[in-house]
Design an enzyme around this catalytic site. Structure first.
Site, short mmCIF file in Angstrom:
data_model
loop_
_atom_site.label_atom_id
_atom_site.label_comp_id
_atom_site.label_asym_id
_atom_site.label_seq_id
_atom_site.Cartn_x
_atom_site.Cartn_y
_atom_site.Cartn_z
N CYS A 197 0.62 5.33 5.12
CA CYS A 197 0.61 6.32 4.04
C CYS A 197 -0.59 7.23 4.27
CB CYS A 197 0.53 5.62 2.69
SG CYS A 197 1.95 4.56 2.34
N CYS B 196 -2.00 -2.78 8.10
CA CYS B 196 -0.80 -2.31 7.41
C CYS B 196 0.05 -1.52 8.40
CB CYS B 196 -1.19 -1.44 6.22
SG CYS B 196 0.19 -1.05 5.10
N CYS C 84 -7.77 -7.97 -6.91
CA CYS C 84 -6.88 -7.22 -6.02
C CYS C 84 -6.81 -7.97 -4.69
CB CYS C 84 -7.41 -5.80 -5.83
SG CYS C 84 -6.32 -4.74 -4.86
N HIS D 242 4.13 8.34 -5.90
CA HIS D 242 3.25 9.39 -5.37
C HIS D 242 3.90 10.75 -5.09
CE1 HIS D 242 0.50 6.10 -5.21
NE2 HIS D 242 1.10 5.53 -4.19
N SER E 223 4.56 2.21 -5.62
CA SER E 223 3.72 3.30 -5.14
C SER E 223 4.62 4.50 -4.90
CB SER E 223 2.99 2.90 -3.85
OG SER E 223 2.07 1.86 -4.10
N CYS F 95 -4.00 6.95 2.30
CA CYS F 95 -4.57 5.61 2.16
C CYS F 95 -5.42 5.24 3.36
CB CYS F 95 -3.44 4.59 1.97
SG CYS F 95 -3.99 2.90 1.75
N GLU G 3 -10.21 -7.71 3.11
CA GLU G 3 -11.05 -7.45 1.95
C GLU G 3 -10.29 -7.76 0.66
OE1 GLU G 3 -14.06 -4.00 3.61
OE2 GLU G 3 -12.22 -3.35 2.59
N CYS H 105 -9.04 2.15 -5.22
CA CYS H 105 -7.65 2.18 -4.75
C CYS H 105 -7.52 3.07 -3.52
CB CYS H 105 -6.77 2.70 -5.88
SG CYS H 105 -5.02 2.73 -5.48
N ASN I 97 -9.13 8.77 -4.30
CA ASN I 97 -10.44 8.29 -3.89
C ASN I 97 -10.69 8.72 -2.44
OD1 ASN I 97 -11.17 6.70 -6.30
ND2 ASN I 97 -9.38 5.49 -5.74
#
Length: 407
Positions: A147, A143, A136, A263, A261, A150, A123, A381, A338
């Site tokens: 995480c 991946c 993006c 966090h 990243s 995510c 995507e 995100c 999100n």
């Protein structure tokens, strides 16, 4: 291929289907100039002509956005025929295009098999803003980083994307947005009144870019080439979760902007949120950031910090963040979490996000709160996740249902 599925919560014209690239021909997209010259030599183009032909191909691919050799009108017709017989410059298959109520667009692309593999899907998201448009871009199918906040991290890694597949995301986005100088505008395009719509590239899509360094480097150097797509390196940002050994090479060899990243401000929490921290901890990561080639106040590092309610959003966390980043030219993007199905986290309360930002701002760091975009189409995100696994499962079920019974 089938008609592209266009899902729009805003208003748009229907999408125009794109032809899938032939799988049996090498593509010229993603080759550097030396590789293009070698490819031309392989089909008999004399050495004395190769430099000129490479320049022509480069212009048609990256300035004009050609996706068919027949468009290359200043190249002799017989050579175009030979090129078309030996190579492809077709775009990947666009499976779907979703358009959010806020104008954000998400595309699902399908790439043909590589070697003994199978077709894969990724995507890509376009985010329009006042005076700029950010694309993006994904670097991997799936991946490895897992995480915990995510959605993409819940999908296993299938493979790295090639330089061509990374560049193709930019090319198709410009196609769909009417961002190439062509005679006709695709139906449903968002045509700019001036300038270009794709002004910024962020390697923040699916995957960890620094685990696919060579292909990402090659694609970004082509994207920033002044005779082609001509994106400023200051408008290209690579985001990493912390592959420390590759950070210096990113600055030295790609010279793009860097985003981290982060966090969390404690190793025990970051070990949980961003498990790569167990390999390279916060101290090692920030040391690499301090040594990033070209780092200065005009080329600050962006630190991304997702706001998780009751997890990493206390004012003590904010003060520790300021302490950790002391001496690093930086800005801090605060990202409201999100949500996605099955996530164990909640977004911090808005008042808490603003209080956190105030602590950071008072310390002299810019700390914009990122406005969530494309949530209604799962394009925000941390929400990107290819549907390829689900689609393949449905296809397998359909095949098994249709197969004759053995008795």
């Amino acid at each position: 291929m089938s008609e592209i599925e266009t899902i729009a919560t805003g208003t748009t014209a229907p999408a125009t289907p794109l032809a899938a690239a032939p799988a049996d021909k090498p593509t010229l997209v993603g080759m550097d100039r030396a590789e293009l010259a070698e490819a031309l030599a392989g089909i008999g183009v004399p050495e004395r002509q190769q430099r000129m032909r490479v320049a022509q191909l480069w212009h048609w691919l990256y300035v004009r956005g050609a996706s068919d050799f027949s468009e290359m009108t200043n190249i002799a017709k017989d050579l175009r025929t030979v090129l078309a017989g030996a190579f492809t410059i077709h775009r990947p298959e666009m499976v779907s295009e979703q358009i959010s109520s806020d104008g954000t667009r998400k595309w699902l692309f399908r790439f043909p098999p590589r070697g003994a593999g199978r077709p894969v899907e990724i995507e890509t998201v376009y985010i329009p803003e006042e005076g700029r448009g950010t694309l993006c871009v994904s670097s991997q199918v799936g991946c490895t980083l897992t995480c915990t906040f995510c959605h993409t991290g819940t999908q296993r890694l299938v493979r790295n994307l090639t330089a061509e597949e990374i560049l193709s995301q930019i090319l198709v986005a410009r196609d769909r947005l009417g961002d190439f100088p062509k005679g006709e505008t695709p139906e449903g395009a968002a045509v700019p009144s001036e300038g270009r719509l794709v002004t910024n590239i962020v390697m923040m899509g699916m995957g960890e870019p620094l685990y696919n360094f060579d292909n990402v480097k090659k694609a970004l150097l082509i994207a920033s080439d002044g005779d082609g797509l001509s994106l400023s390196k200051r408008r290209i940002t690579l985001s990493t979760s912390g592959v420390v050994p590759m950070i210096e090479r990113t600055g030295a060899e790609i010279s793009c902007m860097l985003a981290i990243s982060l966090h969390a401000v404690r190793d025990d929490l970051r070990d949980e949120l961003v498990p790569i921290n167990k390999k390279w901890n916060i101290t090692a990561l920030l040391d690499a950031c301090r040594a990033y080639p070209g780092l200065n106040n005009a080329r600050r590092i962006t630190f991304e910090y997702v706001m998780l309610k009751g997890v990493n959003d206390s004012l003590a966390d904010a003060r520790e963040l300021v302490r950790l980043l002391k001496g690093i030219p930086a800005k801090i993007n605060l990202i409201p979490f999100n949500p996605w199905p099955g996530s164990p986290y909640e977004c911090s309360d808005w008042e808490q996000i603003e209080a956190f930002a105030e602590v950071v701002n008072r310390a002299g760091y810019a700390s914009p709160i990122r406005t969530p975009r494309g949530r209604d189409i799962f394009a925000a995100c941390g929400q990107l996740k290819s549907e390829s696994e689900k689609m393949r499962a449905r296809e397998r079920i359909a095949l098994e249902t249709a197969a004759p019974a053995h008795g």
